[in-house]
Design an enzyme around this catalytic site. Structure first.
Site, PDB file in Angstrom:
ATOM      1  N   GLY A 227      -0.782  29.349  23.168  1.00  0.00           N
ATOM      2  CA  GLY A 227      -1.096  30.676  23.703  1.00  0.00           C
ATOM      3  C   GLY A 227      -0.146  31.726  23.148  1.00  0.00           C
ATOM      4  O   GLY A 227       0.145  31.747  21.949  1.00  0.00           O
ATOM      5  N   ASP A 257     -10.433  30.135  18.185  1.00  0.00           N
ATOM      6  CA  ASP A 257     -11.384  30.039  17.067  1.00  0.00           C
ATOM      7  C   ASP A 257     -10.847  30.760  15.824  1.00  0.00           C
ATOM      8  O   ASP A 257     -10.965  30.260  14.706  1.00  0.00           O
ATOM      9  CB  ASP A 257     -12.744  30.615  17.480  1.00  0.00           C
ATOM     10  CG  ASP A 257     -13.409  29.771  18.561  1.00  0.00           C
ATOM     11  OD1 ASP A 257     -13.216  28.538  18.546  1.00  0.00           O
ATOM     12  OD2 ASP A 257     -14.110  30.332  19.425  1.00  0.00           O
TER      13      ASP A 257
HETATM   14  P1  ADP Z   1      -7.102  28.233  23.215  1.00  0.00           P
HETATM   15  O1  ADP Z   1      -7.772  29.520  23.547  1.00  0.00           O
HETATM   16  O2  ADP Z   1      -7.908  27.332  22.333  1.00  0.00           O
HETATM   17  O3  ADP Z   1      -6.502  27.524  24.417  1.00  0.00           O
HETATM   18  P2  ADP Z   1      -4.510  29.412  22.602  1.00  0.00           P
HETATM   19  O4  ADP Z   1      -4.598  30.166  23.882  1.00  0.00           O
HETATM   20  O5  ADP Z   1      -3.361  28.474  22.426  1.00  0.00           O
HETATM   21  O6  ADP Z   1      -5.854  28.620  22.268  1.00  0.00           O
HETATM   22  O7  ADP Z   1      -4.490  30.506  21.439  1.00  0.00           O
HETATM   23  C1  ADP Z   1      -4.598  30.192  20.076  1.00  0.00           C
HETATM   24  C2  ADP Z   1      -3.595  30.995  19.290  1.00  0.00           C
HETATM   25  O8  ADP Z   1      -3.857  32.398  19.440  1.00  0.00           O
HETATM   26  C3  ADP Z   1      -2.144  30.781  19.712  1.00  0.00           C
HETATM   27  O9  ADP Z   1      -1.579  29.698  19.006  1.00  0.00           O
HETATM   28  C4  ADP Z   1      -1.502  32.112  19.350  1.00  0.00           C
HETATM   29  O10 ADP Z   1      -1.136  32.105  18.000  1.00  0.00           O
HETATM   30  C5  ADP Z   1      -2.636  33.114  19.553  1.00  0.00           C
HETATM   31  N1  ADP Z   1      -2.558  33.734  20.898  1.00  0.00           N
HETATM   32  C6  ADP Z   1      -3.222  33.365  22.015  1.00  0.00           C
HETATM   33  N2  ADP Z   1      -2.901  34.150  23.068  1.00  0.00           N
HETATM   34  C7  ADP Z   1      -1.989  35.035  22.600  1.00  0.00           C
HETATM   35  C8  ADP Z   1      -1.260  36.135  23.187  1.00  0.00           C
HETATM   36  N3  ADP Z   1      -1.397  36.461  24.483  1.00  0.00           N
HETATM   37  N4  ADP Z   1      -0.411  36.837  22.392  1.00  0.00           N
HETATM   38  C9  ADP Z   1      -0.264  36.527  21.080  1.00  0.00           C
HETATM   39  N5  ADP Z   1      -0.910  35.508  20.472  1.00  0.00           N
HETATM   40  C10 ADP Z   1      -1.766  34.777  21.207  1.00  0.00           C
END
Ligand code: ADP
Length: 324
Positions: A227, A257
Site C-alpha cells: 500500500g 493493477d
Molecule cells: P492492492 O490494491 O492490490 O492491495 P496495494 O494497496 O499494495 O495493492 O497497492 C499497490 C501499490 O500501489 C503499492 O505497492 C504502492 O506502490 C502503490 N500505492 C498504493 N496505495 C498507495 C498510497 N496511498 N500512496 C502511495 N502509493 C500507494
C-alpha cells in the site's frame, strides 16, 4: 521506454457502482445516486494499464454477446489493446460487478463472473491458436479466470520462452487446486500483504524475509506490495525495498493493477529489479490520485514525471542488499 509485447490472459468485467447514504440491510431498499459504469476486471485493467504505459498489448479473454460485452470490447480497442483474442460468447452474460458504496467509502461488491468462467483450457487454445505467447514476450496473469487455464497459459508461455508474471489475486480461499503447480510455473509473483500471508503463514519479522520465503514455492522473483508503504522484492540476486511515493491519495482502486502492469513491462524489457519496483511504485501511487479503476491508470509520461520529481534515496527508502 520502447514498445514491448505483453500478453494478458484474464478477466473482463463491467463495474456498475451506486453511492448510497447507507448500505441496505437484507430485504431493504435504499435510494442511491445515478449508476456509474466503469470497465473493470483485473485482466482488462492490467491490459489497459500496460497500453497506457506504452506497451504493445494483446488481451485474451471472454465476454458475453450482450450490450455490456460490446461496450467493454470497444473500450479496450479505444485504449489501443489488441482485442482480436477477446471473443463474445453467444447466449452468455458478460462479467459484471455490482458495487454499492456508502458515503464513507464502505462498500459491498457482488461479482457475477459471467463469460470469464467459460475461459477454460480449450477456449484458451482456440482464442490463441495454441500459441499464447512468443519468445521474448511477457505474459501477465491474475486469478479471476479458471485456475487450470492460468496454469496452462503459464506453462505454454514459459515453454515458448516468455517471461511469466502472476498477480495471485484474488487468492482462492482454500489455496485452490493447482495453485502450487502454478507457483512453480511462473517467473515473477506479485501479491499484496493479505495474499502473501495467505500463501504462506507470515512468521517472519519483516516482509523482505517473507518475500524470500515465498521464493521457495517456485517463483524466481517475488514482489509484495505494501500500500502506501511501497513494496519489497526478492530475486535471485537481490532483495530490495522501495518506500513508496507520497501522493494525495483519493481512491486506491487500480493501484495494484497499475503496479503489476508497470512491473511486468519493466522486468520484461530487462530493467533491474530495484528500478522496476521503484517504477511500479510510481505507477501504483499515481493510480491512487484519481477515482475509479481504468479511469485512474497513469501514462508513461506521468510515471516519468513522478520519478523525476522524487530522486531515489539510495541509502534509505531504496535499500538494496544481496540475498543470502
Ligand atoms: P492492492 O490494491 O492490490 O492491495 P496495494 O494497496 O499494495 O495493492 O497497492 C499497490 C501499490 O500501489 C503499492 O505497492 C504502492 O506502490 C502503490 N500505492 C498504493 N496505495 C498507495 C498510497 N496511498 N500512496 C502511495 N502509493 C500507494
Amino acid at each position: 521506454m520502447s514498445s514491448e509485447r505483453l500478453v494478458v490472459v484474464g478477466s473482463l468485467n463491467m463495474d456498475l457502482s451506486v453511492t448510497v447514504p447507507r448500505l441496505p440491510r437484507p430485504g431493504e431498499t435504499v435510494p442511491g445516486a445515478d449508476v456509474v459504469r466503469g470497465a473493470g476486471g483485473k485482466g482488462a485493467n492490467q491490459a489497459v494499464a500496460a497500453a497506457r504505459l506504452g506497451a504493445e498489448v494483446r488481451m485474451v479473454g471472454l465476454l458475453g454477446d450482450d450490450a455490456l460485452g460490446g461496450e467493454l470490447r470497444e473500450r479496450l480497442v479505444k485504449e489501443g489493446v489488441d482485442a482480436r483474442s477477446v471473443a463474445q460468447l453467444p447466449g452468455v452474460a458478460s462479467g459484471l460487478a455490482l458495487i454499492v458504496v456508502q458515503q464513507d467509502g464502505e462498500n459491498t461488491i457482488t461479482l457475477s463472473p459471467g463469460a470469464n468462467r467459460h475461459l477454460d483450457v480449450p477456449a484458451l487454445g482456440s482464442l490463441t491458436g495454441g500459441a499464447v505467447a512468443r519468445s521474448g514476450d511477457t505474459l501477465l496473469l491474475q486469478l479471476e479466470v479458471p485456475l487450470p487455464t492460468v496454469l496452462a497459459a503459464a506453462r505454454e508461455a514459459r515453454e515458448a520462452g516468455a517471461l511469466v508474471v502472476l498477480n495471485a489475486a484474488p487468492l482462492p480461499p482454500s489455496g485452490g487446486h493447482g495453485l502450487s503447480e502454478l507457483l512453480r510455473a511462473v517467473d515473477v509473483l506479485v501479491v499484496n500483504e493479505t495474499e502473501a500471508a495467505g500463501l504462506l503463514p507470515h512468521t517472519h519479522t519483516d516482509w523482505s524475509e517473507h518475500a524470500r520465503a515465498l521464493r521457495e514455492l517456485g517463483p524466481g522473483t517475488v514482489v509484495i506490495t505494501l500500500g502506501a508503504e511501497g513494496a519489497v522484492a526478492a530475486g535471485p540476486q537481490f532483495t530490495c525495498s522501495e518506500g513508496g511515493f507520497t501522493v494525495d491519495a483519493v481512491d486506491t482502486v487500480g493501484a495494484g493493477d497499475a503496479f503489476c502492469a508497470q512491473l511486468a513491462l519493466s522486468l520484461g524489457s530487462g530493467v533491474p529489479l530495484p528500478e522496476a519496483v521503484r517504477r511500479a511504485c510510481a505507477a501504483g501511487a499515481l493510480a491512487t490520485t484519481r477515482p475509479g479503476a481504468q479511469s485512474s491508470l497513469p501514462s508513461t509520461a506521468e510515471v516519468d514525471a513522478l520519478l523525476g520529481a522524487v530522486p531515489p534515496a539510495e541509502d534509505t527508502a531504496h535499500e538494496v542488499r544481496r540475498a543470502h
